[in-house]
Design a protein around this motif. Structure first.
Motif, PDB file in Angstrom:
ATOM      1  N   ARG A 197       0.716  -1.169   0.153  1.00 30.25           N
ATOM      2  CA  ARG A 197       0.053   0.073   0.078  1.00 30.25           C
ATOM      3  C   ARG A 197       0.707   1.192   0.042  1.00 30.25           C
ATOM      4  O   ARG A 197       0.462   2.301   0.488  1.00 30.25           O
ATOM      5  CB  ARG A 197      -0.989  -0.036   1.128  1.00 30.25           C
ATOM      6  N   VAL A 198       2.186   1.092  -0.447  1.00 26.62           N
ATOM      7  CA  VAL A 198       2.968   2.256  -0.637  1.00 26.62           C
ATOM      8  C   VAL A 198       3.530   2.436  -2.024  1.00 26.62           C
ATOM      9  O   VAL A 198       3.839   1.395  -2.706  1.00 26.62           O
ATOM     10  CB  VAL A 198       4.327   2.076   0.246  1.00 26.62           C
ATOM     11  N   ILE A 199       3.404   3.596  -2.787  1.00 25.30           N
ATOM     12  CA  ILE A 199       3.298   3.864  -4.128  1.00 25.30           C
ATOM     13  C   ILE A 199       4.316   4.648  -4.514  1.00 25.30           C
ATOM     14  O   ILE A 199       4.303   5.947  -4.208  1.00 25.30           O
ATOM     15  CB  ILE A 199       1.967   4.183  -4.591  1.00 25.30           C
ATOM     16  N   PHE A 200       5.285   4.442  -5.408  1.00 23.66           N
ATOM     17  CA  PHE A 200       6.437   5.161  -5.940  1.00 23.66           C
ATOM     18  C   PHE A 200       5.780   6.242  -7.008  1.00 23.66           C
ATOM     19  O   PHE A 200       5.159   5.887  -7.754  1.00 23.66           O
ATOM     20  CB  PHE A 200       7.548   4.561  -6.622  1.00 23.66           C
ATOM     21  N   GLY A 201       6.339   7.548  -6.737  1.00 21.78           N
ATOM     22  CA  GLY A 201       6.072   8.755  -7.673  1.00 21.78           C
ATOM     23  C   GLY A 201       7.046   9.700  -7.555  1.00 21.78           C
ATOM     24  O   GLY A 201       7.606   9.584  -6.588  1.00 21.78           O
ATOM     25  N   THR A 202       6.995  10.399  -8.809  1.00 21.92           N
ATOM     26  CA  THR A 202       8.225  11.282  -8.776  1.00 21.92           C
ATOM     27  C   THR A 202       7.682  12.779  -8.540  1.00 21.92           C
ATOM     28  O   THR A 202       8.194  13.584  -8.336  1.00 21.92           O
ATOM     29  CB  THR A 202       8.956  11.501 -10.003  1.00 21.92           C
ATOM     30  N   ASP A 203       6.234  12.990  -8.955  1.00 24.96           N
ATOM     31  CA  ASP A 203       5.684  14.326  -8.916  1.00 24.96           C
ATOM     32  C   ASP A 203       6.357  15.226 -10.033  1.00 24.96           C
ATOM     33  O   ASP A 203       6.397  16.338  -9.992  1.00 24.96           O
ATOM     34  CB  ASP A 203       5.915  15.054  -7.700  1.00 24.96           C
ATOM     35  N   GLY A 204       7.120  14.279 -11.101  1.00 23.71           N
ATOM     36  CA  GLY A 204       7.733  14.936 -12.246  1.00 23.71           C
ATOM     37  C   GLY A 204       6.943  15.132 -13.362  1.00 23.71           C
ATOM     38  O   GLY A 204       5.637  14.913 -13.546  1.00 23.71           O
ATOM     39  N   PRO A 205       7.453  15.674 -14.375  1.00 29.00           N
ATOM     40  CA  PRO A 205       8.767  16.192 -14.278  1.00 29.00           C
ATOM     41  C   PRO A 205       9.103  17.543 -13.799  1.00 29.00           C
ATOM     42  O   PRO A 205       8.343  18.469 -13.620  1.00 29.00           O
ATOM     43  CB  PRO A 205       9.158  16.347 -16.013  1.00 29.00           C
ATOM     44  N   GLN A 206      10.342  17.549 -13.087  1.00 26.55           N
ATOM     45  CA  GLN A 206      10.616  18.553 -12.396  1.00 26.55           C
ATOM     46  C   GLN A 206      12.235  18.933 -12.910  1.00 26.55           C
ATOM     47  O   GLN A 206      13.088  18.042 -12.842  1.00 26.55           O
ATOM     48  CB  GLN A 206      10.648  18.528 -10.989  1.00 26.55           C
ATOM     49  N   GLU A 207      12.452  20.245 -12.921  1.00 28.04           N
ATOM     50  CA  GLU A 207      13.830  20.737 -13.372  1.00 28.04           C
ATOM     51  C   GLU A 207      14.476  21.075 -12.133  1.00 28.04           C
ATOM     52  O   GLU A 207      15.198  22.195 -11.872  1.00 28.04           O
ATOM     53  CB  GLU A 207      13.591  21.541 -14.157  1.00 28.04           C
ATOM     54  N   ARG A 208      15.148  20.181 -11.273  1.00 28.80           N
ATOM     55  CA  ARG A 208      15.816  20.092  -9.999  1.00 28.80           C
ATOM     56  C   ARG A 208      17.053  19.026  -9.832  1.00 28.80           C
ATOM     57  O   ARG A 208      16.792  18.154  -9.445  1.00 28.80           O
ATOM     58  CB  ARG A 208      14.943  20.055  -8.886  1.00 28.80           C
ATOM     59  N   PRO A 209      18.120  19.248 -10.462  1.00 34.33           N
ATOM     60  CA  PRO A 209      18.676  20.289 -11.025  1.00 34.33           C
ATOM     61  C   PRO A 209      18.138  20.127 -12.758  1.00 34.33           C
ATOM     62  O   PRO A 209      18.115  21.176 -13.575  1.00 34.33           O
ATOM     63  CB  PRO A 209      20.180  20.317 -11.327  1.00 34.33           C
ATOM     64  N   ASP A 210      17.881  19.027 -13.124  1.00 36.64           N
ATOM     65  CA  ASP A 210      17.068  18.923 -14.521  1.00 36.64           C
ATOM     66  C   ASP A 210      16.438  17.510 -14.337  1.00 36.64           C
ATOM     67  O   ASP A 210      16.211  16.792 -13.502  1.00 36.64           O
ATOM     68  CB  ASP A 210      18.472  18.579 -15.560  1.00 36.64           C
ATOM     69  N   LEU A 211      15.707  17.274 -15.545  1.00 42.09           N
ATOM     70  CA  LEU A 211      14.553  16.298 -15.556  1.00 42.09           C
ATOM     71  C   LEU A 211      15.259  15.113 -15.229  1.00 42.09           C
ATOM     72  O   LEU A 211      14.530  14.427 -14.515  1.00 42.09           O
ATOM     73  CB  LEU A 211      13.758  16.554 -16.766  1.00 42.09           C
ATOM     74  N   VAL A 212      16.167  14.534 -16.001  1.00 39.16           N
ATOM     75  CA  VAL A 212      16.754  13.295 -15.639  1.00 39.16           C
ATOM     76  C   VAL A 212      17.340  13.074 -14.279  1.00 39.16           C
ATOM     77  O   VAL A 212      16.753  12.123 -13.632  1.00 39.16           O
ATOM     78  CB  VAL A 212      17.824  12.932 -16.792  1.00 39.16           C
TER      79      VAL A 212
END
Length: 253
Positions: A197-212
């Motif tokens: 019941r725990v789920i991975f996510g990035t809340d991305g894309p985000q540029e911190r410091p870059d997307l990758v």
């Protein structure tokens, strides 16, 4: 299989950033993410459906669409949501408290619809734990995914603990770990609630410091917890795969 369960085609930040599906796929391929759940916010429900549908149609084996719900006092947008889920292949619903109230007379019809249609509802409640508890107790058939372990970039361990305890009580609560900076609380959630019941996510894309680099750091955040292998696999993809029935379709673990 790694599945990012929290990806924005359109963000809700002050810059109103937008990312096309091609950009999202480039990031996924660079860091080893197999599938991503995508949705748009800071727009109308209908436009969010159009954006997610276009993304899914371009990359149907990689992108999984959620419909973004903005119910209001006058209109619950249930017809648009129902159409997206019943006929367009959408697999879940996203609600953000920053763009609609969580009052029961506004949001409850959407939560009820999610349970009736058998899809999860990802809710960014910005720490409003009483609202989540009310939803979970009132709609036990609805799978409620609490975004960011309760609150984005939260440093208040006590508030995070409230959501973990709530998930211990209500089996229909799932915990999204995107935007979690008190990283040890992720392992605590796995230990107390279970990796299923725990789920991975990035809340991305985000540029911190870059997307990758940002996406890679979010994966490493989980891998650095020293979870049991089977628990790590569940968090990084197995839980959301089971919740969305992807394995039954040949697209799971």
């Amino acid at each position: 299989m790694i599945i990012d369960a929290h990806v924005h085609l359109k963000h809700g930040d002050e810059m109103r950033t937008e990312y096309g599906p091609e950009t999202i796929l480039e990031v996924m391929d660079a860091v080893g993410i197999d599938k991503s759940v995508v949705f748009a916010m800071s727009t109308t429900t209908r436009r969010s459906i159009e954006m997610a549908r276009e993304a899914m149609e371009r990359f149907p084996d990689r992108l999984i669409p959620y419909v973004y719900a903005i119910p209001s006092y006058e209109r619950a947008v249930l017809d648009e949501i129902d159409e997206a889920i019943s006929n367009l292949g959408f697999r879940g619903i996203k609600i953000h408290v920053g763009e609609c109230t969580l009052a029961e007379y506004v949001v409850d019809p959407v939560i009820e619809l999610a349970g009736r249609k058998g899809v999860p509802c990802l809710v960014d409640c910005a720490g409003r734990y009483r609202d989540i508890e009310r939803m979970a107790s009132s709609f036990p058939e609805t799978k409620i995914i609490v975004a960011h372990l309760g609150m984005y970039l939260c440093r208040d361990g006590g508030l995070i603990d409230r959501f973990i305890r709530m998930a211990e009580v209500y089996e229909n609560i799932y915990l999204d770990i995107s935007g979690v900076i008190v990283v040890e609380k992720i392992k605590e959630a796995v230990d107390r609630v279970g990796a299923n019941r725990v789920i991975f996510g990035t809340d991305g894309p985000q540029e911190r410091p870059d997307l990758v680099s940002f996406a890679r750091s979010e994966i490493e955040k989980v891998k650095g917890l020293s979870l049991r292998r089977e628990d790590e696999e569940m968090v990084l993809g197995g839980t959301i795969s089971d919740l969305l029935g992807l394995e039954e379709e040949g697209g799971g673990r």
